[in-house]
Scaffold this motif. Structure first.
Motif, short mmCIF file in Angstrom:
data_model
loop_
_atom_site.label_atom_id
_atom_site.label_comp_id
_atom_site.label_asym_id
_atom_site.label_seq_id
_atom_site.Cartn_x
_atom_site.Cartn_y
_atom_site.Cartn_z
N SER A 1 -19.12 63.35 -84.62
CA SER A 1 -17.90 62.94 -85.32
C SER A 1 -16.70 63.65 -84.70
N LEU A 2 -15.91 62.92 -83.93
CA LEU A 2 -14.69 63.51 -83.37
C LEU A 2 -13.55 63.44 -84.37
N GLN A 3 -13.57 62.45 -85.22
CA GLN A 3 -12.58 62.32 -86.27
C GLN A 3 -13.33 62.05 -87.56
N VAL A 4 -12.93 62.74 -88.62
CA VAL A 4 -13.61 62.56 -89.89
C VAL A 4 -12.89 61.52 -90.74
N SER A 5 -13.64 60.80 -91.53
CA SER A 5 -13.05 59.85 -92.47
C SER A 5 -13.42 60.19 -93.91
N VAL A 6 -14.23 61.23 -94.06
CA VAL A 6 -14.60 61.76 -95.37
C VAL A 6 -14.37 63.27 -95.31
N LEU A 7 -13.69 63.80 -96.32
CA LEU A 7 -13.42 65.25 -96.38
C LEU A 7 -13.63 65.69 -97.82
N GLU A 8 -14.48 66.70 -98.00
CA GLU A 8 -14.80 67.21 -99.34
C GLU A 8 -14.81 68.73 -99.33
N ASP A 9 -14.46 69.33 -100.47
CA ASP A 9 -14.59 70.78 -100.63
C ASP A 9 -16.05 71.15 -100.79
N ILE A 10 -16.43 72.30 -100.27
CA ILE A 10 -17.79 72.82 -100.48
C ILE A 10 -17.70 73.87 -101.59
N PRO A 11 -18.44 73.68 -102.68
CA PRO A 11 -18.38 74.67 -103.76
C PRO A 11 -19.04 75.98 -103.34
N ALA A 12 -18.67 77.05 -104.05
CA ALA A 12 -19.27 78.36 -103.78
C ALA A 12 -20.78 78.31 -104.01
N GLY A 13 -21.51 79.08 -103.22
CA GLY A 13 -22.97 79.12 -103.36
C GLY A 13 -23.64 78.44 -102.18
N VAL B 1 -26.56 69.02 -97.43
CA VAL B 1 -26.23 67.61 -97.28
C VAL B 1 -27.39 66.83 -97.90
N PRO B 2 -27.12 65.86 -98.75
CA PRO B 2 -28.21 65.11 -99.36
C PRO B 2 -29.13 64.48 -98.31
N LYS B 3 -30.42 64.51 -98.57
CA LYS B 3 -31.40 63.94 -97.66
C LYS B 3 -31.05 62.47 -97.38
N GLY B 4 -31.15 62.09 -96.12
CA GLY B 4 -30.84 60.73 -95.73
C GLY B 4 -29.39 60.53 -95.31
N HIS B 5 -28.53 61.54 -95.52
CA HIS B 5 -27.13 61.46 -95.11
C HIS B 5 -26.96 62.09 -93.73
N ASP B 6 -25.91 61.72 -93.05
CA ASP B 6 -25.62 62.27 -91.73
C ASP B 6 -25.20 63.73 -91.83
N PRO B 7 -25.42 64.52 -90.74
CA PRO B 7 -24.93 65.89 -90.73
C PRO B 7 -23.40 65.90 -90.78
N VAL B 8 -22.84 67.06 -91.09
CA VAL B 8 -21.39 67.17 -91.26
C VAL B 8 -20.82 68.25 -90.35
N LEU B 9 -19.52 68.16 -90.14
CA LEU B 9 -18.76 69.21 -89.49
C LEU B 9 -18.14 70.07 -90.58
N ILE B 10 -17.94 71.36 -90.29
CA ILE B 10 -17.42 72.29 -91.28
C ILE B 10 -16.01 72.73 -90.88
N LYS B 11 -15.11 72.72 -91.87
CA LYS B 11 -13.74 73.18 -91.67
C LYS B 11 -13.52 74.44 -92.51
N ASN B 12 -13.17 75.53 -91.84
CA ASN B 12 -12.83 76.77 -92.51
C ASN B 12 -11.35 76.69 -92.87
N ILE B 13 -11.02 76.66 -94.16
CA ILE B 13 -9.63 76.49 -94.59
C ILE B 13 -8.94 77.83 -94.88
N THR B 14 -9.58 78.92 -94.49
CA THR B 14 -8.96 80.24 -94.64
C THR B 14 -8.39 80.70 -93.29
N LYS C 1 -13.69 78.50 -102.37
CA LYS C 1 -12.43 77.99 -101.83
C LYS C 1 -12.22 78.37 -100.37
N SER C 2 -13.26 78.16 -99.54
CA SER C 2 -13.16 78.58 -98.15
C SER C 2 -13.55 77.51 -97.14
N LEU C 3 -14.44 76.59 -97.51
CA LEU C 3 -14.95 75.62 -96.55
C LEU C 3 -14.85 74.20 -97.09
#
Length: 87
Positions: A13-25, A29-42, A81-83
Motif C-alpha cells: 500500500s503506497l497510499q492508504v484509503s482507510v485510516l483508523e486509530d489503534i486503541p491502547a493495548g 488485524v482481523p483474520k482474512g483482512h489485508d496487513p496494514v501500515l502503521i503511522k506513529n502520530i507522536t 493515542k500514539s498509532l
C-alpha cells in the motif's frame, strides 16, 4: 488492476484509503483482512512488538514518527493515542 508487490509477493500500500486509530493495548488485524501500515502520530520513536505478515513470532522494532514500511498484522502493548493503521 495493477498492484505493487514486495519481494515476498505481498501486496503493498503506497497510499492508504482507510485510516483508523489503534486503541491502547494489543491490536490484531482481523483474520482474512489485508496487513496494514502503521503511522506513529507522536513526535517520539515508539518501541513495540509487532508481528509482520510473514513472521511466525513477534519482533521488537522501533516505529518512527510518520508512516512505517512494515506490513503489520498485530502489535503488542500499543501506547494510548500514539498509532494509527491504514491500507
Amino acid at each position: 488492476m495493477n498492484i505493487l508487490y514486495n519481494l515476498n509477493q505481498d501486496g503493498n500500500s503506497l497510499q492508504v484509503s482507510v485510516l483508523e486509530d489503534i486503541p491502547a493495548g494489543d491490536f490484531k488485524v482481523p483474520k482474512g483482512h489485508d496487513p496494514v501500515l502503521i503511522k506513529n502520530i507522536t513526535d517520539d520513536v515508539i518501541e513495540c512488538q509487532v508481528k509482520l505478515v510473514r513472521n511466525a513470532d513477534y519482533v521488537t522494532t522501533a516505529l518512527y514518527p510518520g508512516w512505517n514500511p512494515e506490513l503489520v498484522i498485530a502489535i503488542k502493548n500499543v501506547p494510548a493515542k500514539s498509532l494509527q493503521y491504514g491500507n
